[in-house]
Design a protein around this motif. Structure first.
Motif, PDB file in Angstrom:
ATOM      1  N   TYR A   1       0.799  -1.307   0.060  1.00  0.00           N
ATOM      2  CA  TYR A   1      -0.104  -0.130  -0.195  1.00  0.00           C
ATOM      3  C   TYR A   1       0.811   1.264  -0.186  1.00  0.00           C
ATOM      4  O   TYR A   1       1.943   1.301   0.354  1.00  0.00           O
ATOM      5  CB  TYR A   1      -0.894  -0.074   1.310  1.00  0.00           C
ATOM      6  CG  TYR A   1      -0.322  -0.015   2.509  1.00  0.00           C
ATOM      7  CD1 TYR A   1       0.382   0.881   3.087  1.00  0.00           C
ATOM      8  CD2 TYR A   1      -0.204  -1.494   3.329  1.00  0.00           C
ATOM      9  CE1 TYR A   1       0.709   0.962   4.471  1.00  0.00           C
ATOM     10  CE2 TYR A   1       0.317  -1.484   4.367  1.00  0.00           C
ATOM     11  CZ  TYR A   1       0.981  -0.557   5.013  1.00  0.00           C
ATOM     12  OH  TYR A   1       1.592  -0.505   6.185  1.00  0.00           O
ATOM     13  N   LYS A   2       0.370   2.222  -0.504  1.00  0.00           N
ATOM     14  CA  LYS A   2       0.834   3.785  -0.526  1.00  0.00           C
ATOM     15  C   LYS A   2      -0.077   4.627  -0.076  1.00  0.00           C
ATOM     16  O   LYS A   2      -1.194   4.993  -1.106  1.00  0.00           O
ATOM     17  CB  LYS A   2       1.755   4.017  -1.794  1.00  0.00           C
ATOM     18  CG  LYS A   2       2.763   2.988  -2.411  1.00  0.00           C
ATOM     19  CD  LYS A   2       3.225   3.434  -3.460  1.00  0.00           C
ATOM     20  CE  LYS A   2       4.309   2.416  -4.029  1.00  0.00           C
ATOM     21  NZ  LYS A   2       4.638   2.631  -5.271  1.00  0.00           N
TER      22      LYS A   2
ATOM     23  N   LYS B   1      -3.615   1.144  12.328  1.00  0.00           N
ATOM     24  CA  LYS B   1      -2.678   0.218  12.617  1.00  0.00           C
ATOM     25  C   LYS B   1      -1.782  -0.185  11.660  1.00  0.00           C
ATOM     26  O   LYS B   1      -2.401  -0.461  10.523  1.00  0.00           O
ATOM     27  CB  LYS B   1      -3.149  -1.140  13.150  1.00  0.00           C
ATOM     28  CG  LYS B   1      -3.942  -0.898  14.399  1.00  0.00           C
ATOM     29  CD  LYS B   1      -4.612  -2.075  15.177  1.00  0.00           C
ATOM     30  CE  LYS B   1      -5.610  -1.593  16.173  1.00  0.00           C
ATOM     31  NZ  LYS B   1      -6.502  -2.964  16.338  1.00  0.00           N
ATOM     32  N   PHE B   2      -0.284  -0.129  11.578  1.00  0.00           N
ATOM     33  CA  PHE B   2       0.597  -0.432  10.504  1.00  0.00           C
ATOM     34  C   PHE B   2       1.517  -1.179  11.054  1.00  0.00           C
ATOM     35  O   PHE B   2       2.032  -1.159  12.217  1.00  0.00           O
ATOM     36  CB  PHE B   2       1.130   0.562   9.707  1.00  0.00           C
ATOM     37  CG  PHE B   2      -0.054   1.772   9.154  1.00  0.00           C
ATOM     38  CD1 PHE B   2      -0.453   1.308   8.032  1.00  0.00           C
ATOM     39  CD2 PHE B   2      -0.765   2.578   9.833  1.00  0.00           C
ATOM     40  CE1 PHE B   2      -1.403   2.473   7.176  1.00  0.00           C
ATOM     41  CE2 PHE B   2      -1.545   3.327   9.424  1.00  0.00           C
ATOM     42  CZ  PHE B   2      -2.166   3.405   8.011  1.00  0.00           C
ATOM     43  N   SER B   3       2.181  -2.146  10.292  1.00  0.00           N
ATOM     44  CA  SER B   3       3.440  -2.782  10.690  1.00  0.00           C
ATOM     45  C   SER B   3       4.590  -1.804  10.475  1.00  0.00           C
ATOM     46  O   SER B   3       4.595  -1.153   9.554  1.00  0.00           O
ATOM     47  CB  SER B   3       3.377  -4.158   9.975  1.00  0.00           C
ATOM     48  OG  SER B   3       3.795  -3.832   8.723  1.00  0.00           O
ATOM     49  N   THR B   4       5.614  -2.296  11.020  1.00  0.00           N
ATOM     50  CA  THR B   4       6.888  -1.535  11.066  1.00  0.00           C
ATOM     51  C   THR B   4       7.405  -1.932   9.483  1.00  0.00           C
ATOM     52  O   THR B   4       7.868  -0.853   8.855  1.00  0.00           O
ATOM     53  CB  THR B   4       8.013  -2.167  11.838  1.00  0.00           C
ATOM     54  OG1 THR B   4       7.443  -1.949  12.945  1.00  0.00           O
ATOM     55  CG2 THR B   4       9.195  -1.387  11.847  1.00  0.00           C
ATOM     56  N   MET B   5       7.190  -3.020   9.028  1.00  0.00           N
ATOM     57  CA  MET B   5       7.714  -3.263   7.574  1.00  0.00           C
ATOM     58  C   MET B   5       6.805  -2.392   6.641  1.00  0.00           C
ATOM     59  O   MET B   5       7.262  -2.003   5.233  1.00  0.00           O
ATOM     60  CB  MET B   5       7.506  -4.770   7.295  1.00  0.00           C
ATOM     61  CG  MET B   5       8.487  -5.748   7.985  1.00  0.00           C
ATOM     62  SD  MET B   5       9.941  -5.334   8.041  1.00  0.00           S
ATOM     63  CE  MET B   5      10.516  -5.861   6.071  1.00  0.00           C
TER      64      MET B   5
ATOM     65  N   ILE C   1      12.214  10.135   0.952  1.00  0.00           N
ATOM     66  CA  ILE C   1      13.175  10.135   2.031  1.00  0.00           C
ATOM     67  C   ILE C   1      13.799   8.627   2.051  1.00  0.00           C
ATOM     68  O   ILE C   1      13.280   7.620   1.558  1.00  0.00           O
ATOM     69  CB  ILE C   1      12.909  10.446   3.401  1.00  0.00           C
ATOM     70  CG1 ILE C   1      11.714   9.697   3.903  1.00  0.00           C
ATOM     71  CG2 ILE C   1      12.387  11.865   3.617  1.00  0.00           C
ATOM     72  CD1 ILE C   1      11.334   9.723   5.330  1.00  0.00           C
ATOM     73  N   LYS C   2      15.151   8.304   2.442  1.00  0.00           N
ATOM     74  CA  LYS C   2      15.446   7.176   2.549  1.00  0.00           C
ATOM     75  C   LYS C   2      15.631   6.528   3.925  1.00  0.00           C
ATOM     76  O   LYS C   2      16.144   7.298   4.994  1.00  0.00           O
ATOM     77  CB  LYS C   2      16.915   7.280   1.972  1.00  0.00           C
ATOM     78  CG  LYS C   2      16.928   7.207   0.414  1.00  0.00           C
ATOM     79  CD  LYS C   2      18.222   7.132   0.045  1.00  0.00           C
ATOM     80  CE  LYS C   2      18.370   7.399  -1.589  1.00  0.00           C
ATOM     81  NZ  LYS C   2      19.724   7.405  -2.285  1.00  0.00           N
ATOM     82  N   ILE C   3      15.259   5.459   4.193  1.00  0.00           N
ATOM     83  CA  ILE C   3      15.322   4.900   5.610  1.00  0.00           C
ATOM     84  C   ILE C   3      16.144   3.509   5.366  1.00  0.00           C
ATOM     85  O   ILE C   3      15.677   2.802   4.552  1.00  0.00           O
ATOM     86  CB  ILE C   3      13.961   4.555   6.175  1.00  0.00           C
ATOM     87  CG1 ILE C   3      13.277   5.719   6.352  1.00  0.00           C
ATOM     88  CG2 ILE C   3      14.098   3.827   7.524  1.00  0.00           C
ATOM     89  CD1 ILE C   3      11.752   5.781   6.936  1.00  0.00           C
ATOM     90  N   GLU C   4      17.282   3.461   6.131  1.00  0.00           N
ATOM     91  CA  GLU C   4      18.204   2.294   6.031  1.00  0.00           C
ATOM     92  C   GLU C   4      18.305   1.614   7.325  1.00  0.00           C
ATOM     93  O   GLU C   4      18.012   1.991   8.173  1.00  0.00           O
ATOM     94  CB  GLU C   4      19.647   2.915   5.450  1.00  0.00           C
ATOM     95  CG  GLU C   4      19.402   3.416   4.047  1.00  0.00           C
ATOM     96  CD  GLU C   4      20.618   3.859   3.465  1.00  0.00           C
ATOM     97  OE1 GLU C   4      21.578   3.311   3.892  1.00  0.00           O
ATOM     98  OE2 GLU C   4      20.772   4.587   2.533  1.00  0.00           O
TER      99      GLU C   4
ATOM    100  N   ILE D   1       5.537   0.666   6.899  1.00  0.00           N
ATOM    101  CA  ILE D   1       5.483   1.934   7.119  1.00  0.00           C
ATOM    102  C   ILE D   1       6.011   2.801   6.007  1.00  0.00           C
ATOM    103  O   ILE D   1       5.853   4.090   5.738  1.00  0.00           O
ATOM    104  CB  ILE D   1       6.512   2.495   8.328  1.00  0.00           C
ATOM    105  CG1 ILE D   1       6.117   3.945   8.945  1.00  0.00           C
ATOM    106  CG2 ILE D   1       7.870   2.392   8.200  1.00  0.00           C
ATOM    107  CD1 ILE D   1       4.839   3.837   9.599  1.00  0.00           C
ATOM    108  N   MET D   2       6.887   2.241   5.129  1.00  0.00           N
ATOM    109  CA  MET D   2       7.102   2.932   3.906  1.00  0.00           C
ATOM    110  C   MET D   2       6.342   3.303   3.067  1.00  0.00           C
ATOM    111  O   MET D   2       6.332   4.555   2.312  1.00  0.00           O
ATOM    112  CB  MET D   2       8.346   1.874   2.989  1.00  0.00           C
ATOM    113  CG  MET D   2       9.609   1.889   3.838  1.00  0.00           C
ATOM    114  SD  MET D   2      10.653   3.327   4.319  1.00  0.00           S
ATOM    115  CE  MET D   2      10.821   3.855   2.583  1.00  0.00           C
TER     116      MET D   2
END
Length: 133
Positions: free
Chosen positions: A102-103, A115-119, A130-133, A121-122
């Motif tokens: 989803y976006k 509610k969202f999972s950590t995976m 933005i970049k999250i590493e 969140i993108m």
């Protein structure tokens, strides 16, 4: 393709159905209530429908349109929401913890206590480039 204009869908549970491109926004609003399990809903539209607490379980929902839809406390359990469109969609309390691809733009879609999972969140941050590493 199933034509649903002026059809009344009250407490309907779709299971193992292939309902590609159905324009559910054409259904009668009075007591509209549907749930989906193991369905292919690709290219369907739920624009401007009131669907609080709707359950989507193990569904393919590629390019589904949720514009102006009320999905308060809806559940997207193991659903593929690739290229689904969420715009001015009420998502308060909705559960996306096991949903995929989803976006959703949080600035355009009210989602308090969703509610969202950590995976996943993108899918909420993509518009910020933005970049999250």
């Amino acid at each position: 393709m199933w034509q649903v204009g002026n059809t009344s869908l009250q407490s309907v549970h779709f299971k193992n159905c292939k309902v590609l491109g159905i324009q559910f926004q054409s259904c009668t609003d009075f007591l509209f209530q549907v749930n989906f399990e193991d369905c292919i809903l690709d290219y369907a539209s739920f624009a401007n429908k009131k669907m609080p607490k709707t359950k989507f379980v193990s569904c393919s929902m590629k390019e589904v349109t949720f514009v102006g839809t009320n999905l308060t406390q809806a559940v997207f359990d193991h659903c593929n929401l690739e290229n689904a469109i969420f715009n001015k969609t009420q998502l308060a309390g909705a559960d996306f913890t096991t949903a995929l691809h989803y976006k959703i733009n949080p600035e355009l879609n009210p989602m308090k206590k969703a509610k969202f999972s950590t995976m996943g969140i993108m899918g909420l941050l993509e518009q910020y480039d933005i970049k999250i590493e």
